[in-house]
Design a protein around this motif. Structure first.
Motif, short mmCIF file in Angstrom:
data_model
loop_
_atom_site.label_atom_id
_atom_site.label_comp_id
_atom_site.label_asym_id
_atom_site.label_seq_id
_atom_site.Cartn_x
_atom_site.Cartn_y
_atom_site.Cartn_z
N ASP A 104 0.92 -1.12 -0.12
CA ASP A 104 -0.20 -0.10 -0.13
C ASP A 104 0.78 1.34 -0.01
N GLY A 105 2.23 1.06 -0.24
CA GLY A 105 3.00 2.38 -0.31
C GLY A 105 3.52 2.75 0.98
N TRP A 106 4.48 3.91 0.91
CA TRP A 106 4.99 4.36 2.26
C TRP A 106 4.63 5.77 2.52
N GLY A 107 5.21 6.19 3.59
CA GLY A 107 4.93 7.59 4.18
C GLY A 107 6.03 8.07 5.22
N CYS A 108 5.94 9.36 5.26
CA CYS A 108 6.97 9.82 6.34
C CYS A 108 6.41 11.19 6.68
N VAL A 109 6.95 11.59 7.81
CA VAL A 109 6.63 13.26 8.16
C VAL A 109 7.96 13.87 7.41
N PRO A 110 7.57 14.82 6.87
CA PRO A 110 8.77 15.80 6.21
C PRO A 110 9.81 16.11 7.30
N GLN A 111 10.78 16.41 6.82
CA GLN A 111 12.07 16.69 7.66
C GLN A 111 12.71 18.03 6.93
N ARG A 112 13.05 19.12 7.84
CA ARG A 112 13.62 20.02 7.48
C ARG A 112 14.75 20.65 8.51
#
Length: 113
Positions: A104-112
């Motif tokens: 079903d894919g992947w995801g993550c929290v954006p990092q800056r």
């Protein structure tokens, strides 16, 4: 679905996720927890996928159940540069196909920085 088609479609979807992260100012080179999701039509299949990923130290995977449906959440701490995430995501798609699950894919929290 053939493996080639799975990899091509997955690559397109993965690139869309990267575009969204880029829109939010993500620095792809920063390591973060990336979650990969699988769906399975039976607990046994979910257990096999999670077991394979855990036993071979590919990810930290847990089986989840909700309303009689089973899923696997697999987490890897990694950067999401395109060459890395597309390779790992493609591998996850192959694992799903190998064991009769749906990736079903992947995801993550954006990092800056």
């Amino acid at each position: 679905m053939s493996v080639v088609k799975l990899l091509m479609e997955g690559s397109d979807a993965d690139t869309d996720v990267l575009r969204t992260l880029d829109h939010h100012g993500d620095d792809f080179s920063i390591s973060r927890n990336v979650d990969f999701k699988f769906r399975a039509d039976a607990k046994e299949k979910a257990d096999i996928v999670a077991g394979f990923l855990n036993d071979h130290h590919f990810a930290v995977a847990v089986v989840q159940s909700h309303d009689g449906e089973y899923s696997v959440s697999a987490s890897i701490h990694m950067p999401v540069q395109q060459n890395l995430i597309l390779s790992v995501s493609g591998f996850m798609g192959c694992v799903a196909q190998l064991f009769g699950a749906d990736y079903d894919g992947w995801g993550c929290v954006p990092q800056r920085r």
